[in-house]
Design a protein around this motif. Structure first.
Motif, PDB file in Angstrom:
ATOM      1  N   VAL A  42      48.925  21.867  36.005  1.00 11.88           N
ATOM      2  CA  VAL A  42      48.088  22.843  35.301  1.00 11.88           C
ATOM      3  C   VAL A  42      46.705  22.237  35.126  1.00 11.88           C
ATOM      4  CG1 VAL A  42      47.752  24.176  33.192  1.00 11.88           C
ATOM      5  CG2 VAL A  42      50.068  23.825  34.086  1.00 11.88           C
ATOM      6  N   THR A  43      45.717  22.863  35.759  1.00 10.77           N
ATOM      7  CA  THR A  43      44.331  22.422  35.637  1.00 10.77           C
ATOM      8  C   THR A  43      43.598  23.387  34.717  1.00 10.77           C
ATOM      9  OG1 THR A  43      44.338  21.516  37.885  1.00 10.77           O
ATOM     10  CG2 THR A  43      42.196  21.894  36.855  1.00 10.77           C
ATOM     11  N   ALA A  44      43.162  22.901  33.577  1.00 11.94           N
ATOM     12  CA  ALA A  44      42.352  23.729  32.678  1.00 11.94           C
ATOM     13  C   ALA A  44      40.920  23.748  33.194  1.00 11.94           C
ATOM     14  CB  ALA A  44      42.395  23.182  31.261  1.00 11.94           C
ATOM     15  N   LEU A  45      40.321  24.936  33.248  1.00 12.68           N
ATOM     16  CA  LEU A  45      38.923  25.092  33.663  1.00 12.68           C
ATOM     17  C   LEU A  45      38.128  25.486  32.430  1.00 12.68           C
ATOM     18  CD1 LEU A  45      36.952  25.086  36.066  1.00 12.68           C
ATOM     19  CD2 LEU A  45      37.479  27.507  36.394  1.00 12.68           C
ATOM     20  N   MET A  46      37.218  24.603  32.020  1.00 11.04           N
ATOM     21  CA  MET A  46      36.493  24.812  30.768  1.00 11.04           C
ATOM     22  C   MET A  46      34.983  24.770  31.005  1.00 11.04           C
ATOM     23  SD  MET A  46      38.706  22.651  27.979  1.00 11.04           S
ATOM     24  CE  MET A  46      38.068  23.665  26.641  1.00 11.04           C
ATOM     25  N   GLY A  47      34.265  25.281  30.025  1.00 11.17           N
ATOM     26  CA  GLY A  47      32.808  25.295  30.086  1.00 11.17           C
ATOM     27  C   GLY A  47      32.280  26.389  29.182  1.00 11.17           C
ATOM     28  N   GLU A  48      31.013  26.292  28.825  1.00  7.81           N
ATOM     29  CA  GLU A  48      30.400  27.327  28.005  1.00  7.81           C
ATOM     30  C   GLU A  48      30.357  28.640  28.761  1.00  7.81           C
ATOM     31  OE1 GLU A  48      27.081  26.160  25.237  1.00  7.81           O
ATOM     32  OE2 GLU A  48      26.723  24.735  26.843  1.00  7.81           O
ATOM     33  N   ASN A  49      30.202  29.763  28.018  1.00  8.93           N
ATOM     34  CA  ASN A  49      29.949  31.031  28.686  1.00  8.93           C
ATOM     35  C   ASN A  49      28.676  30.898  29.508  1.00  8.93           C
ATOM     36  OD1 ASN A  49      31.301  32.290  25.843  1.00  8.93           O
ATOM     37  ND2 ASN A  49      32.052  33.038  27.768  1.00  8.93           N
ATOM     38  N   SER A  54      33.746  32.242  35.589  1.00  9.11           N
ATOM     39  CA  SER A  54      34.110  33.564  36.111  1.00  9.11           C
ATOM     40  C   SER A  54      33.642  33.741  37.547  1.00  9.11           C
ATOM     41  CB  SER A  54      33.521  34.664  35.224  1.00  9.11           C
ATOM     42  OG  SER A  54      34.083  34.612  33.933  1.00  9.11           O
ATOM     43  N   THR A  55      32.454  33.231  37.851  1.00  5.87           N
ATOM     44  CA  THR A  55      31.952  33.330  39.233  1.00  5.87           C
ATOM     45  C   THR A  55      32.862  32.576  40.186  1.00  5.87           C
ATOM     46  OG1 THR A  55      29.678  33.510  38.420  1.00  5.87           O
ATOM     47  CG2 THR A  55      29.976  32.905  40.731  1.00  5.87           C
ATOM     48  N   LEU A  56      33.307  31.373  39.785  1.00  8.59           N
ATOM     49  CA  LEU A  56      34.214  30.604  40.639  1.00  8.59           C
ATOM     50  C   LEU A  56      35.532  31.349  40.845  1.00  8.59           C
ATOM     51  CD1 LEU A  56      34.872  28.038  42.204  1.00  8.59           C
ATOM     52  CD2 LEU A  56      35.629  26.994  40.052  1.00  8.59           C
ATOM     53  N   LEU A  57      36.073  31.948  39.789  1.00  8.94           N
ATOM     54  CA  LEU A  57      37.319  32.699  39.931  1.00  8.94           C
ATOM     55  C   LEU A  57      37.135  33.890  40.874  1.00  8.94           C
ATOM     56  CD1 LEU A  57      38.879  32.777  36.341  1.00  8.94           C
ATOM     57  CD2 LEU A  57      39.429  31.265  38.237  1.00  8.94           C
ATOM     58  N   ARG A  58      35.987  34.543  40.805  1.00  6.44           N
ATOM     59  CA  ARG A  58      35.753  35.699  41.681  1.00  6.44           C
ATOM     60  C   ARG A  58      35.620  35.266  43.144  1.00  6.44           C
ATOM     61  NH1 ARG A  58      32.239  37.634  37.186  1.00  6.44           N
ATOM     62  NH2 ARG A  58      33.469  39.205  36.088  1.00  6.44           N
ATOM     63  N   ILE A  59      35.146  34.066  43.363  1.00  9.28           N
ATOM     64  CA  ILE A  59      35.115  33.539  44.730  1.00  9.28           C
ATOM     65  C   ILE A  59      36.537  33.270  45.214  1.00  9.28           C
ATOM     66  CG2 ILE A  59      34.503  31.474  46.081  1.00  9.28           C
ATOM     67  CD1 ILE A  59      31.810  31.511  44.588  1.00  9.28           C
ATOM     68  N   LEU A  60      37.385  32.759  44.318  1.00  9.33           N
ATOM     69  CA  LEU A  60      38.767  32.478  44.696  1.00  9.33           C
ATOM     70  C   LEU A  60      39.562  33.751  44.959  1.00  9.33           C
ATOM     71  CD1 LEU A  60      39.730  29.545  42.286  1.00  9.33           C
ATOM     72  CD2 LEU A  60      38.666  29.477  44.544  1.00  9.33           C
ATOM     73  N   THR A  61      39.146  34.877  44.375  1.00 10.48           N
ATOM     74  CA  THR A  61      39.855  36.136  44.603  1.00 10.48           C
ATOM     75  C   THR A  61      39.235  36.971  45.710  1.00 10.48           C
ATOM     76  OG1 THR A  61      38.531  37.237  42.908  1.00 10.48           O
ATOM     77  CG2 THR A  61      40.646  36.306  42.229  1.00 10.48           C
ATOM     78  N   GLY A  62      38.138  36.518  46.298  1.00 13.55           N
ATOM     79  CA  GLY A  62      37.507  37.288  47.364  1.00 13.55           C
ATOM     80  C   GLY A  62      36.552  38.350  46.877  1.00 13.55           C
ATOM     81  N   PRO A  95      43.244  38.549  35.236  1.00 16.68           N
ATOM     82  CA  PRO A  95      41.971  38.675  34.514  1.00 16.68           C
ATOM     83  C   PRO A  95      42.165  38.738  33.014  1.00 16.68           C
ATOM     84  CG  PRO A  95      42.595  40.791  35.454  1.00 16.68           C
ATOM     85  CD  PRO A  95      43.601  39.794  35.944  1.00 16.68           C
ATOM     86  N   GLN A  96      41.090  38.445  32.295  1.00  8.18           N
ATOM     87  CA  GLN A  96      41.120  38.496  30.833  1.00  8.18           C
ATOM     88  C   GLN A  96      41.378  39.911  30.346  1.00  8.18           C
ATOM     89  OE1 GLN A  96      37.599  36.902  29.037  1.00  8.18           O
ATOM     90  NE2 GLN A  96      38.264  37.280  26.955  1.00  8.18           N
ATOM     91  N   GLU A  97      40.836  40.890  31.039  1.00  6.96           N
ATOM     92  CA  GLU A  97      41.038  42.289  30.678  1.00  6.96           C
ATOM     93  C   GLU A  97      41.845  42.962  31.782  1.00  6.96           C
ATOM     94  OE1 GLU A  97      37.328  44.077  29.779  1.00  6.96           O
ATOM     95  OE2 GLU A  97      36.820  42.619  28.234  1.00  6.96           O
ATOM     96  N   PRO A  98      43.162  43.102  31.590  1.00  3.92           N
ATOM     97  CA  PRO A  98      44.027  43.647  32.642  1.00  3.92           C
ATOM     98  C   PRO A  98      43.583  45.027  33.110  1.00  3.92           C
ATOM     99  CG  PRO A  98      45.327  42.709  30.858  1.00  3.92           C
ATOM    100  CD  PRO A  98      43.908  42.737  30.379  1.00  3.92           C
TER     101      PRO A  98
END
Length: 530
Positions: A42-49, A54-62, A95-98
């Protein structure tokens, strides 16, 4: 659901990104991000808003294509030019908001796009329900979700579970599953069930990415922690080899150990006059609530999920009818069910669900800020646009809202900046009482520190502040007093000097009819009351 195979020690990571750069016009969201996500960890991905998570996650989802850099799946370079390509590679993001289709069943939501058919034409509802029922039993959630419920009938926790079921179904078994702030709307019991599921995914060799601002969750769950700052990697550390203070320094580049510091009354010094006076208020959700908040005082409202805190806040703000009792602001008695009357009397509410209850996401920062002061900036029947812009700029500057212009739509802002817009609206109104319901939910530690400074500043100006929060360290750090609710009633109150997590939880879990534990005062919640 077919589990992924456990990797050999020499196997490449399930997914890796190398030198990822992403720009939106002149703004660089990611600047050379290189990270990997090993199987069975389990890799936690952290950082300020705004750090780029979110941009990295959207790249991972295409959903986004990087401007530079490469993505690797099990050592092989890939291109995710669509969400379907990412899913075919075994990459899933919850996603945070299903995203739920409201007018079809849970089972249809889970298998949308791959519904089983009879004779190639007719939906096989029996097979569909059988599949989802079996999956729920396998995951241990049979008592939580009925496959035949409509999407519109689901609670936030059930909506989250539908997204999890989607991630685990399909012809291609998942290799990597990313959870984006999954516990923001879950109860403690549901959080425990989710963590149990994540433990099973880890044991099955699936790489898990967990995005959260909640430190306790991170240290309970994560094997390793990757931190982004300003779109670039700030470091990757083993969870067992770091602590909260070190993580905060990685995220914000400074120590926030003094984030709760505010000047409090000296011993024996009297608080200001009563500004919010609530006497024996009863609604459909709460019973016999009596409390007072004084000028310059911060009162925390604590309690477990379902205690009635948010329902009380809505009633005080006029959004819920009051069946018995009285609410007065600075001596002016309010009639329940009249929000405009509460606003005119000087009471403001920043509600729990800022996106659904407080913000017009497709309107500008300017429009959202000026919403409750239009009567002050109108000339005859027309809004003076120059005055509206000046007002929005003043408070955006004062609260350090990160935006190129107050003309930008609120939906483009990070969660922390959206919350600042809600606060800017009420500061512009100059309230006598401000109720803040979960003011730092879903925002990063840097933005939290700024919100805390705003609360301290309001108290210093003489505003009576009532803060509702599920994070006990936050309440204990901010509040002069903590009032505790359970089952729609107040079970006790604690001065700052006596308030500990143990004492608050004892009151939050107390039976309505049971006496308060030894050493813990019970009601009344008003200082000096007999």
């Amino acid at each position: 659901m077919t589990p992924a195979r456990s990797p050999s020690p020499a196997a490449p990571p399930v997914l890796a990104v190398d030198g990822i750069v992403k720009r939106f016009g002149s703004v660089q969201a990611l600047g050379g991000v290189t990270l990997d996500f090993p199987a069975g960890r389990v890799t936690a991905l952290m950082g300020e808003n705004g750090a780029g998570k979110s941009t990295l996650l959207r790249i991972l989802t295409g959903d986004h294509t990087p401007d530079e850099g490469r993505v690797f799946v099990e050592g092989r370079a890939v291109t995710f030019d669509s969400p379907a390509a990412a899913r075919a590679a075994g990459v899933r993001v919850i996603p945070q908001e299903p995203e739920i289709i409201p007018h079809v069943t849970v089972a249809e939501n889970v298998w949308a796009g791959a519904l089983p058919r009879r004779r190639g034409r007719f939906l096989d509802r029996r097979e569909l329900v059988r599949r989802v029922t079996a999956d729920l039993a396998d995951l241990g959630f049979s008592d939580v979700l009925d496959p035949r419920l409509l999407g519109a009938q689901l609670t936030p926790a059930q909506r989250q579970l539908v997204e999890i079921l989607r991630a685990l179904t399909g012809d291609v078994p998942p290799r990597l599953i990313a959870f984006d702030e999954p516990t923001s709307s879950l109860s403690e019991h549901e959080v425990d069930a989710l963590f149990g599921l994540i433990g099973r995914l880890r044991a099955d060799g699936i790489a898990v990415v967990y995005v959260s601002h909640r430190m306790r969750e991170i240290f309970r769950l994560a094997d390793r922690i990757a931190v982004l700052r300003d779109g670039s990697p700030a470091g990757v550390v083993e969870a067992a080899e770091t602590d909260e203070r070190a993580l905060v320094r990685l995220m914000v580049g400074r120590d926030l150990s003094t984030m709760f510091v505010r000047e409090r009354r000296r011993e024996g010094e009297q608080p200001g006059d009563v500004v919010l006076d609530v006497q024996d208020v009863t609604t459909d959700d709460v019973r016999g609530i009596t409390l007072q908040v004084r000028a310059g005082e911060v009162v925390g409202l604590a309690g477990l999920v379902g205690a009635g805190r948010s329902e009380l806040a809505l009633a005080l703000a006029g959004d819920r009818p009051i069946r018995r009792g009285t609410v007065a602001v600075d001596g002016v008695r309010l009639r329940g069910g009249r929000p405009r009357e509460a606003i005119r009397a000087g009471l403001g509410l920043a509600p729990e669900e800022r996106k659904a209850q407080a913000l017009f996401l497709h309107r500008s920062i300017r429009d959202n800020t000026a919403l409750v002061v239009l009567d002050r900036i109108r000339r005859f029947r027309f809004v003076r646009r120059g005055a509206e812009r000046a007002l929005a700029r003043e408070y955006a500057t004062r609260l350090r809202v990160r935006t190129p212009s107050v003309g930008h739509e609120v939906r483009t802002l990070s969660g922390g900046n959206q919350q600042k817009v809600v606060l800017a609206r009420w500061l512009a109104r100059k309230p006598k009482v401000l109720i803040l319901d979960e003011p730092t939910r879903g925002i990063d530690v840097g933005a939290k520190a700024e919100i805390y400074q705003i609360v301290a500043g309001l108290a210093a100006e003489g505003v009576a502040v009532l803060v509702i929060s599920s994070e006990l360290p936050e309440l204990l750090g901010l509040a002069d007093r903590v009032v505790v609710m359970q089952g729609g009633r107040i079970t006790g109150a604690l001065d700052h000097a006596d308030a500990t997590e143990e004492a608050v939880l004892a009151l939050a879990m107390a039976d309505d009819l049971a006496p308060a534990p030894a050493g813990v005062p019970s009601v009344p919640s008003t200082p000096g009351a007999p």
